[in-house]
Write a protein that holds these residues in place. Structure first.
Motif, PDB file in Angstrom:
ATOM      1  N   ALA A  89     -10.059 -41.763 -87.163  1.00 22.53           N
ATOM      2  CA  ALA A  89     -11.172 -40.880 -86.837  1.00 22.53           C
ATOM      3  C   ALA A  89     -11.736 -40.265 -88.109  1.00 22.53           C
ATOM      4  O   ALA A  89     -11.004 -39.909 -89.032  1.00 22.53           O
ATOM      5  CB  ALA A  89     -10.707 -39.796 -85.872  1.00 22.53           C
ATOM      6  N   ASP A  90     -13.062 -40.148 -88.160  1.00 25.56           N
ATOM      7  CA  ASP A  90     -13.723 -39.535 -89.314  1.00 25.56           C
ATOM      8  C   ASP A  90     -13.759 -38.018 -89.198  1.00 25.56           C
ATOM      9  O   ASP A  90     -13.789 -37.317 -90.206  1.00 25.56           O
ATOM     10  CB  ASP A  90     -15.155 -40.066 -89.439  1.00 25.56           C
ATOM     11  CG  ASP A  90     -15.198 -41.585 -89.546  1.00 25.56           C
ATOM     12  OD1 ASP A  90     -14.440 -42.134 -90.356  1.00 25.56           O
ATOM     13  OD2 ASP A  90     -15.969 -42.210 -88.805  1.00 25.56           O
ATOM     14  N   LYS A  92     -12.927 -34.355 -86.333  1.00 20.17           N
ATOM     15  CA  LYS A  92     -12.147 -33.816 -85.228  1.00 20.17           C
ATOM     16  C   LYS A  92     -12.995 -32.786 -84.497  1.00 20.17           C
ATOM     17  O   LYS A  92     -14.088 -32.420 -84.950  1.00 20.17           O
ATOM     18  CB  LYS A  92     -10.849 -33.199 -85.735  1.00 20.17           C
ATOM     19  CG  LYS A  92     -11.051 -32.061 -86.719  1.00 20.17           C
ATOM     20  CD  LYS A  92      -9.715 -31.566 -87.254  1.00 20.17           C
ATOM     21  CE  LYS A  92      -9.924 -30.440 -88.262  1.00 20.17           C
ATOM     22  NZ  LYS A  92      -8.631 -29.960 -88.808  1.00 20.17           N
ATOM     23  N   THR A 206     -10.629 -40.537 -78.434  1.00 18.11           N
ATOM     24  CA  THR A 206     -11.670 -40.686 -79.444  1.00 18.11           C
ATOM     25  C   THR A 206     -13.051 -40.728 -78.807  1.00 18.11           C
ATOM     26  O   THR A 206     -13.215 -41.263 -77.701  1.00 18.11           O
ATOM     27  CB  THR A 206     -11.465 -41.982 -80.267  1.00 18.11           C
ATOM     28  OG1 THR A 206     -10.123 -42.037 -80.749  1.00 18.11           O
ATOM     29  CG2 THR A 206     -12.427 -42.047 -81.451  1.00 18.11           C
ATOM     30  N   GLU A 208     -16.982 -41.878 -79.995  1.00 15.76           N
ATOM     31  CA  GLU A 208     -17.764 -42.490 -81.062  1.00 15.76           C
ATOM     32  C   GLU A 208     -19.252 -42.404 -80.745  1.00 15.76           C
ATOM     33  O   GLU A 208     -19.643 -42.405 -79.578  1.00 15.76           O
ATOM     34  CB  GLU A 208     -17.352 -43.950 -81.276  1.00 15.76           C
ATOM     35  CG  GLU A 208     -17.760 -44.896 -80.150  1.00 15.76           C
ATOM     36  CD  GLU A 208     -17.547 -46.358 -80.519  1.00 15.76           C
ATOM     37  OE1 GLU A 208     -16.618 -46.649 -81.304  1.00 15.76           O
ATOM     38  OE2 GLU A 208     -18.299 -47.218 -80.003  1.00 15.76           O
ATOM     39  N   LEU A 223     -16.516 -41.575 -85.693  1.00 16.56           N
ATOM     40  CA  LEU A 223     -15.412 -41.370 -84.759  1.00 16.56           C
ATOM     41  C   LEU A 223     -14.924 -39.933 -84.816  1.00 16.56           C
ATOM     42  O   LEU A 223     -14.705 -39.396 -85.908  1.00 16.56           O
ATOM     43  CB  LEU A 223     -14.265 -42.321 -85.083  1.00 16.56           C
ATOM     44  CG  LEU A 223     -14.600 -43.818 -85.116  1.00 16.56           C
ATOM     45  CD1 LEU A 223     -13.382 -44.615 -85.522  1.00 16.56           C
ATOM     46  CD2 LEU A 223     -15.105 -44.288 -83.757  1.00 16.56           C
ATOM     47  N   ILE A 224     -14.756 -39.330 -83.634  1.00 13.47           N
ATOM     48  CA  ILE A 224     -14.252 -37.956 -83.549  1.00 13.47           C
ATOM     49  C   ILE A 224     -12.957 -37.955 -82.758  1.00 13.47           C
ATOM     50  O   ILE A 224     -12.891 -38.481 -81.636  1.00 13.47           O
ATOM     51  CB  ILE A 224     -15.291 -37.033 -82.853  1.00 13.47           C
ATOM     52  CG1 ILE A 224     -16.610 -37.025 -83.648  1.00 13.47           C
ATOM     53  CG2 ILE A 224     -14.744 -35.617 -82.734  1.00 13.47           C
ATOM     54  CD1 ILE A 224     -17.678 -36.161 -83.023  1.00 13.47           C
ATOM     55  N   ASP A 225     -11.915 -37.392 -83.360  1.00 15.89           N
ATOM     56  CA  ASP A 225     -10.600 -37.313 -82.730  1.00 15.89           C
ATOM     57  C   ASP A 225     -10.615 -36.207 -81.675  1.00 15.89           C
ATOM     58  O   ASP A 225     -10.901 -35.054 -81.985  1.00 15.89           O
ATOM     59  CB  ASP A 225      -9.544 -37.033 -83.794  1.00 15.89           C
ATOM     60  CG  ASP A 225      -8.139 -37.063 -83.252  1.00 15.89           C
ATOM     61  OD1 ASP A 225      -7.948 -37.339 -82.051  1.00 15.89           O
ATOM     62  OD2 ASP A 225      -7.199 -36.807 -84.038  1.00 15.89           O
TER      63      ASP A 225
END
Length: 227
Positions: A89-90, A92, A206, A208, A223-225
């Motif tokens: 992931a990029d 959070k 995730t 996206e 990508l977000i966690d």
């Protein structure tokens, strides 16, 4: 008539010769050892040279043993754990996730059995649930975007089984969302809820997204966690 005969003279004896003293025993042993060492050295030299200059003997064979030290299993496991994952992931939850001028900040992830759609309560069903991402979208592109009708933001919710889910239809009917064709102008932001209907056992991990662009051959999602 008698003659006097003179007997021949007796052989003479010289002065006594003194006896040869015995050699020192230690010196004898040392001499023998030196001779033996010289013989061994000569034999080794002959074996290496073939015995003569005319006969070339075989070259001595040298054997080198290389010992490889095995890597402990614990170290290998630690190296595998330290290695980066292929997909990461990029961002959070709480970060301002940016992708090509589209900025999305997820403030909260809510799971529920019902949602308010067009002013009425709607149930997900016995084997399903709703996952709602409460976000703030900022338009930092060069053009306006319609958040609820023209799909300016391509997105997907991904669960722990790597299943991908699309948003429900008619997001503009969600209470608090922008209306259909409400253009979010460059430099402005608006609150937006992305809602998904997923199986009851799905665990969101995730999210996206990337801006919709017909000219982009291979878009790169951010990508977000969610965990």
């Amino acid at each position: 008539m008698s003659q006097n005969v003179t007997p021949p003279p007796m052989p003479g004896y010289g002065p006594p010769v003194p006896p040869t003293p015995p050699k020192n025993r230690t010196a004898v042993i040392a001499s023998v050892a030196a001779v033996a060492a010289a013989a061994i050295a000569a034999a080794v030299t002959a074996g290496l040279t073939g015995g003569s200059e005319d006969e070339a003997g075989p070259a001595p064979t040298v054997t080198v043993t290389v010992t490889e030290e095995a890597v402990p299993e614990a170290d290998t496991a630690e190296a595998e754990e330290a290695a980066p994952s292929d997909v990461g992931a990029d961002f959070k939850v709480g970060d301002r996730a940016s992708n090509e001028g589209v900025v999305v900040k997820i403030s909260k992830v809510v799971e529920s059995d019902t949602i308010t759609l067009a002013g009425a309560r709607k149930k997900a069903g016995a084997e399903a649930k709703y996952v709602t991402l409460k976000t703030v979208v900022t338009n930092e592109t060069k053009a306006s975007m319609d958040l609820t009708c023209s799909l300016p933001i391509v997105n997907a919710l991904i669960d722990d089984q790597e299943r991908r889910f699309d948003t429900i239809e008619n997001l503009y009917e969600i209470a608090g969302n922008p209306e259909c064709n409400a253009q979010l102008q460059p430099g402005f932001k608006d609150e937006m809820e992305f809602v998904y209907r997923v199986p009851k056992d799905a665990e969101p991990v995730t999210w996206e997204f990337y801006p919709f662009d017909l000219e982009a051959a291979e878009p790169t999602p951010a990508l977000i966690d969610l965990t």
